[in-house]
Design a protein around this motif. Structure first.
Motif: not given
Length: 65
Positions: A12-13, A18-19, A22-28
């Protein structure tokens, strides 16, 4: 736990950031799940499944048949 999260995200690039939004979590947290360092909670796994329109069994594999 093995998972297809990185592949699905890349299709989905989307960046990890960005993910994460959308999931309401940290990038980590996204990174830790993708690399298998952390398994998502069941509610988060279901959110991931809904986001990608797939059952969680198609995204996550515990290695047992």
């Amino acid at each position: 736990m093995n998972n297809r999260l990185k592949v699905l995200r890349a299709e989905r690039d989307w960046s990890q950031a960005e993910l994460a939004v959308q999931l309401d979590v940290s990038r980590q947290a996204v990174n830790a799940i993708e690399t298998g360092k952390h398994d998502p909670s069941l509610p988060l796994a279901f959110r991931i499944g809904r986001l990608f329109g797939m059952p969680i069994e198609e995204i996550f594999d515990d290695g047992h048949a």
